[in-house]
Design a protein around this motif. Sequence first.
Motif, PDB file in Angstrom:
ATOM      1  N   SER A   1      43.754  40.438  67.890  1.00 42.43           N
ATOM      2  CA  SER A   1      42.784  39.355  67.799  1.00 42.43           C
ATOM      3  C   SER A   1      43.265  38.111  68.541  1.00 42.43           C
ATOM      4  O   SER A   1      44.395  37.655  68.344  1.00 42.43           O
ATOM      5  N   ALA A   2      42.387  37.545  69.358  1.00 40.61           N
ATOM      6  CA  ALA A   2      42.700  36.281  70.040  1.00 40.61           C
ATOM      7  C   ALA A   2      42.744  35.121  69.053  1.00 40.61           C
ATOM      8  O   ALA A   2      43.272  34.061  69.365  1.00 40.61           O
ATOM      9  N   ARG A   3      42.212  35.325  67.842  1.00 41.60           N
ATOM     10  CA  ARG A   3      42.165  34.268  66.827  1.00 41.60           C
ATOM     11  C   ARG A   3      43.430  34.220  65.970  1.00 41.60           C
ATOM     12  O   ARG A   3      43.584  33.309  65.158  1.00 41.60           O
ATOM     13  N   ARG A   4      44.342  35.154  66.143  1.00 42.20           N
ATOM     14  CA  ARG A   4      45.568  35.179  65.332  1.00 42.20           C
ATOM     15  C   ARG A   4      46.455  33.995  65.698  1.00 42.20           C
ATOM     16  O   ARG A   4      46.673  33.710  66.878  1.00 42.20           O
ATOM     17  N   ARG A   5      47.000  33.313  64.662  1.00 42.64           N
ATOM     18  CA  ARG A   5      47.804  32.116  64.892  1.00 42.64           C
ATOM     19  C   ARG A   5      49.302  32.326  64.710  1.00 42.64           C
ATOM     20  O   ARG A   5      50.090  31.423  64.958  1.00 42.64           O
ATOM     21  N   VAL A   6      49.699  33.482  64.231  1.00 45.55           N
ATOM     22  CA  VAL A   6      51.125  33.766  64.049  1.00 45.55           C
ATOM     23  C   VAL A   6      51.432  35.111  64.692  1.00 45.55           C
ATOM     24  O   VAL A   6      50.533  35.874  65.022  1.00 45.55           O
TER      25      VAL A   6
ATOM     26  N   TRP B   1      41.953  42.453  49.534  1.00 51.14           N
ATOM     27  CA  TRP B   1      41.004  43.340  50.196  1.00 51.14           C
ATOM     28  C   TRP B   1      39.583  42.883  49.917  1.00 51.14           C
ATOM     29  O   TRP B   1      39.281  42.398  48.828  1.00 51.14           O
ATOM     30  N   HIS B   2      38.716  43.065  50.891  1.00 56.28           N
ATOM     31  CA  HIS B   2      37.269  42.913  50.705  1.00 56.28           C
ATOM     32  C   HIS B   2      36.677  44.259  51.080  1.00 56.28           C
ATOM     33  O   HIS B   2      36.627  44.610  52.268  1.00 56.28           O
TER      34      HIS B   2
ATOM     35  N   GLU C   1      39.908  38.108  61.556  1.00 58.35           N
ATOM     36  CA  GLU C   1      38.509  38.527  61.644  1.00 58.35           C
ATOM     37  C   GLU C   1      37.868  38.682  60.257  1.00 58.35           C
ATOM     38  O   GLU C   1      36.851  39.336  60.110  1.00 58.35           O
ATOM     39  N   LYS C   2      38.469  38.055  59.242  1.00 63.34           N
ATOM     40  CA  LYS C   2      37.940  38.193  57.876  1.00 63.34           C
ATOM     41  C   LYS C   2      36.575  37.530  57.758  1.00 63.34           C
ATOM     42  O   LYS C   2      36.243  36.632  58.530  1.00 63.34           O
TER      43      LYS C   2
ATOM     44  N   GLU D   1      48.554  45.677  61.369  1.00 62.59           N
ATOM     45  CA  GLU D   1      48.942  45.835  62.776  1.00 62.59           C
ATOM     46  C   GLU D   1      47.766  45.571  63.715  1.00 62.59           C
ATOM     47  O   GLU D   1      47.964  45.158  64.854  1.00 62.59           O
ATOM     48  N   ARG D   2      46.549  45.768  63.254  1.00 66.79           N
ATOM     49  CA  ARG D   2      45.361  45.503  64.070  1.00 66.79           C
ATOM     50  C   ARG D   2      45.164  44.014  64.327  1.00 66.79           C
ATOM     51  O   ARG D   2      44.487  43.639  65.274  1.00 66.79           O
ATOM     52  N   TRP D   3      45.732  43.179  63.475  1.00 68.59           N
ATOM     53  CA  TRP D   3      45.556  41.735  63.629  1.00 68.59           C
ATOM     54  C   TRP D   3      46.125  41.240  64.954  1.00 68.59           C
ATOM     55  O   TRP D   3      45.669  40.236  65.493  1.00 68.59           O
ATOM     56  N   GLY D   4      47.119  41.933  65.478  1.00 65.81           N
ATOM     57  CA  GLY D   4      47.738  41.538  66.732  1.00 65.81           C
ATOM     58  C   GLY D   4      46.791  41.605  67.919  1.00 65.81           C
ATOM     59  O   GLY D   4      47.035  40.973  68.950  1.00 65.81           O
TER      60      GLY D   4
END
Length: 172
Positions: free
Chosen positions: A54-59, A83-84, A113-114, A49-52
Motif C-alpha cells: 500500500s502506498a498509504r502505509r506510514r511505517v 479484525w473486521h 486500507e482499513k 505482509e500485504r500492507w507493504g
Amino acid sequence: MLATHRDAEEHYARMRQAVLDEVNKDLISGRHIGVRARLIDQTALLQSERWGNSARRRVDWQWVEGYNLFKFRHPKRFEMALWHGNNLVSLSLGRPTYNGSKLRLDFIEGNPEKPDGIKVFEYTFIAMVGYAQVLGADELRVMNPINTDVKRYYETFGLNYVPKSDYLYIRL
C-alpha cells in the motif's frame, strides 16, 4: 515462578485471551458490527505482509519477524489483532516494564486500507487497560508516537506526553 518459558507463554496467553474475550463482549454491543479482537496468529501475520504493497502505509515494520522475536523475548507481552470480518484491521504489541508496574505499547499499526471509521487505537486502549489491570500495572505508556498528529490524538484519551523520553502515559 513458572518452570519453563512454555509454561509462562501458556499462562499469559490465557490471560491475554480472557481480556480479549471481555473486549469482544463490548464490541458485540458497540457501533462496529463485525469488529473482533483476537490474539496475533499466523493468519494475521500473513495478512499484515500485504500492507507493504500500500502506498498509504506510514511505517516499514516487518510484523512476521518482529512479532516472532518479541514473542520469544516477552511471554508477558500485550498483543492484539483487530479484525473486521475476514480483514485484518490492525496489529498491536507491547510489554510490561521489567518491574511490572507499567504496560507499554511498543508497536501499533492499522491496515492502510482499513474501512473508514474504525479507530484502532480506541480498541487497543480498552484492551490495554484490561490487560494492565490483570497484570497489576498502574500505568499505560505509548512509546514513540509516529508524528505530532498521532501524539495529539493519543492525548485525547487522557495520555500525557513526556518529550524527553518520547512517550505518553496515563495512570490507572
